[in-house]
Design an enzyme around this catalytic site. Structure first.
Site, mmCIF file in Angstrom:
data_model
loop_
_atom_site.group_PDB
_atom_site.id
_atom_site.type_symbol
_atom_site.label_atom_id
_atom_site.label_comp_id
_atom_site.label_asym_id
_atom_site.label_seq_id
_atom_site.Cartn_x
_atom_site.Cartn_y
_atom_site.Cartn_z
ATOM 1 N N GLU A 1 66.037 -61.463 46.292
ATOM 2 C CA GLU A 1 65.764 -61.085 47.417
ATOM 3 C C GLU A 1 65.366 -59.586 47.378
ATOM 4 O O GLU A 1 66.309 -58.633 47.793
ATOM 5 C CB GLU A 1 66.794 -61.363 48.231
ATOM 6 C CG GLU A 1 67.054 -63.027 48.464
ATOM 7 C CD GLU A 1 68.092 -63.221 49.523
ATOM 8 O OE1 GLU A 1 69.102 -62.512 49.820
ATOM 9 O OE2 GLU A 1 67.901 -64.526 49.882
ATOM 10 N N GLU B 1 65.945 -71.214 47.536
ATOM 11 C CA GLU B 1 67.416 -71.058 48.348
ATOM 12 C C GLU B 1 67.084 -71.592 49.588
ATOM 13 O O GLU B 1 66.102 -71.335 50.268
ATOM 14 C CB GLU B 1 67.879 -69.842 48.469
ATOM 15 C CG GLU B 1 68.580 -68.975 47.268
ATOM 16 C CD GLU B 1 69.204 -67.871 47.631
ATOM 17 O OE1 GLU B 1 69.833 -67.670 48.584
ATOM 18 O OE2 GLU B 1 69.330 -67.005 46.643
HETATM 19 P P1 P53 Z 1 75.572 -66.292 52.364
HETATM 20 C C1 P53 Z 1 71.235 -62.907 53.868
HETATM 21 C C2 P53 Z 1 70.232 -63.239 54.697
HETATM 22 C C3 P53 Z 1 69.577 -64.159 53.965
HETATM 23 C C4 P53 Z 1 69.833 -64.274 52.374
HETATM 24 O O1 P53 Z 1 74.203 -66.053 52.170
HETATM 25 C C5 P53 Z 1 70.808 -63.756 52.155
HETATM 26 C C6 P53 Z 1 71.629 -63.018 52.744
HETATM 27 C C7 P53 Z 1 72.878 -62.485 52.327
HETATM 28 O O2 P53 Z 1 74.052 -62.896 53.057
HETATM 29 O O3 P53 Z 1 71.262 -64.049 50.815
HETATM 30 C C8 P53 Z 1 70.972 -65.093 49.928
HETATM 31 O O4 P53 Z 1 76.265 -66.445 51.123
HETATM 32 C C9 P53 Z 1 71.526 -64.643 48.589
HETATM 33 C C10 P53 Z 1 72.705 -65.746 48.298
HETATM 34 C C11 P53 Z 1 73.460 -66.100 49.257
HETATM 35 C C12 P53 Z 1 72.768 -66.822 50.224
HETATM 36 O O5 P53 Z 1 71.532 -66.070 50.668
HETATM 37 O O6 P53 Z 1 76.022 -64.810 53.157
HETATM 38 O O7 P53 Z 1 70.433 -64.832 47.588
HETATM 39 O O8 P53 Z 1 73.261 -64.959 47.010
HETATM 40 O O9 P53 Z 1 74.832 -66.607 48.940
HETATM 41 C C13 P53 Z 1 73.571 -67.346 51.513
HETATM 42 O O10 P53 Z 1 75.845 -67.337 53.418
#
Ligand code: P53
Length: 474
Positions: free
Chosen positions: A179, A372
């Site tokens: 990201e 993801e």
């Molecule tokens: P969590 C924000 C918005 C989109 C993706 O997020 C993001 C975030 C950060 O919160 O991060 C990605 O754990 C990231 C992962 C993360 C996952 O989204 O806040 O690449 O490390 O765990 C989910 O629910």
């Protein structure tokens, strides 16, 4: 048309959110270690509050996380049982270079991932490796100021030499920065940035971004030199902006917001700063220091594929009176009245995935990779520890359906799909354990209590069947 025969189904994790073992195997301290769960987390990850070491008042969930450092064999066996074709994980920089600026890598760290990759191959699982997933050696922050310093490019280059050479033949899919656009929203996680009072934050962020973009291009060059089989991707926190209304002002605003994100990928995929970005930087008085040859390096070393995370679409409005915002996301967005949201306020929009994929494929015409996607939810196990996560299955089935439409109906070349947090892990945004994404339940709570026992959820067998049918049986 259907999904390709060699479609890479799997799951994704990041070192700091699952490994633990923070001071084992010669590992050094990283920014991600000192980010606590709880109210100060937001200020720390945005570089507004200084946290360069531990204190007694906070709990730091990354230190032990889900202890994958010691349990990876058990976990990879479960991924193998689900039929994973790929497992996306990240390397902890501080296992390889504990301080970041050493000449020689740490053998114990190199060996750890070598063993882990070999374990994956036992089950026919192809590793997909993120070189940096929000982590930066603490020493590089205290001594050099993190990515604001050009020297970081050289340190990152050393890391790349070490891992590309050592893992030649074991890993062929690489992502340079997780990201990369997060640097604008959570600069301590994205680039090890902490801001002194009165500093021009935008200037620092874009200079640091230039360094990361250079590091990414150089990594791509080295990867291709070391092994022509290597495939290197960029990684975007994606999710297109919708205009709140058809008022042209809203439409324009949405386009501007999208460009904030696509800027990074434009450089990584097309090899040059886009005109709109140069104009904007100029207008805002932001001057990027470049070295001779930078432009040529960017141009000559573009990525092979475009990877991204997708959780939700976003909404933009030019009208300050439209101020109902979605909750709990690092990326601010206006609330979309047509969508439901998760327990953390993340809006749920499967069609938005197809829309986003089309926008990206139109723009770059390179293979895409969804690395993801998933639903963070509260899971309540029954007396046997079993979780019936039908809500997760519904979320994922709808997104996989939209993804298939993007391939079958729109003709997008898609390499694979790795769901986020295939085993429960620590949340990046909040630091909680309670926000779970996995097919595998891990017995651990927000305070770090629990046996760390792994239990298959209902979605475990569901995903197994999705993979076995190459996405037909949802
Ligand atoms: P969590 C924000 C918005 C989109 C993706 O997020 C993001 C975030 C950060 O919160 O991060 C990605 O754990 C990231 C992962 C993360 C996952 O989204 O806040 O690449 O490390 O765990 C989910 O629910």
């Amino acid at each position: 048309m259907a999904l390709r025969e060699d479609f890479l189904w799997g799951g994704a994790t990041a070192a700091n959110q699952c490994e633990g073992g923070y001071n084992e195997g010669g590992r050094g301290l990283a920014n991600v270690d000192v980010v606590p769960v709880g109210k100060d987390r937001g200020a720390i990850i945005t570089g507004k509050m200084k946290m360069f070491d531990f204190d007694d008042e906070h709990f730091y969930p990354a230190l032990e996380a889900i202890d994958m450092y010691h349990r990876y064999k058990e976990d990879i066996a479960l991924f193998g049982e689900m039929g994973f074709k790929t497992y996306r994980l990240s390397i902890a920089w501080t296992r390889i270079f504990p301080n970041g600026d050493e000449q020689e890598p740490n053998e114990e760290g190199l060996k750890f991932y070598e063993d882990l990759f070999k374990e994956c191959h036992k089950y026919g699982i192809e590793p997909l490796v993120t070189i940096t997933h929000f982590d930066c050696p603490m020493h590089l922050i205290t001594e050099y100021g993190g990515w604001r310093n050009r020297k970081m490019v050289g340190f990152y280059e050393n890391l790349c030499h070490a891992i590309f050479n050592r893992y030649k033949g074991l890993v062929k899919y690489w992502l340079t920065f997780n990201e990369i656009n997060i640097i604008l929203h959570a600069p301590f996680m994205g680039a090890g940035l902490y801001f002194e009072e009165g500093e021009n934050e935008e200037q620092v962020k874009f200079q640091s971004a230039h360094h990361e973009l250079m590091a990414s291009a150089i990594a791509t060059r080295i990867a291709h030199e070391v092994d022509p089989e290597n495939q290197v991707g960029c990684m975007l926190a994606a999710g297109n902006y919708y205009p709140y209304t058809c008022d042209p002002k809203d439409v324009f605003k949405a386009q501007q917001e999208d460009r904030e994100n696509y800027f990074f990928i434009d450089v990584q995929s097309r090899g040059e700063y886009p005109a709109y970005a140069l104009k904007k930087l100029e207008r805002e008085g932001i001057e990027i220091q470049m070295e001779e040859g930078d432009k040529e390096i960017l141009k000559a070393n573009t990525v092979d594929f475009i990877s991204f995370s997708y959780y939700a679409s976003r909404v933009a409005s030019a009208d300050p009176a439209v101020n109902a915002k979605t909750a709990g996301n690092i990326f601010e967005s206006v609330k979309n009245p047509y969508l439901d949201a998760s327990e953390w306020g993340w809006q749920i929009d499967p069609l938005g995935l197809r829309i986003t994929m089309n926008a990206m494929y139109d723009r770059y015409q390179k293979p895409l990779f969804i690395v993801e996607n998933g639903l963070g939810a509260v899971d309540v196990p029954d007396e046997n520890g079993y979780v019936e996560d039908d809500y997760r299955i519904a979320y994922m089935a709808a997104h996989i359906e939209a993804m298939k439409d993007a391939v079958n109906l729109d003709g997008i070349d898609l390499l694979g799909y790795t769901s986020w947090g295939c085993i429960d892990l620590v949340s990046a945004g909040t630091g909680e354990m309670k926000k779970r994404y996995g097919f595998i339940y891990v017995d651990r709570d927000n305070e770090g209590k629990g046996t760390l026992k792994r239990t298959k959820k209902k979605s475990f067998n569901w995903y197994k069947q999705v993979i076995a049918s190459n996405g037909e049986d949802l």
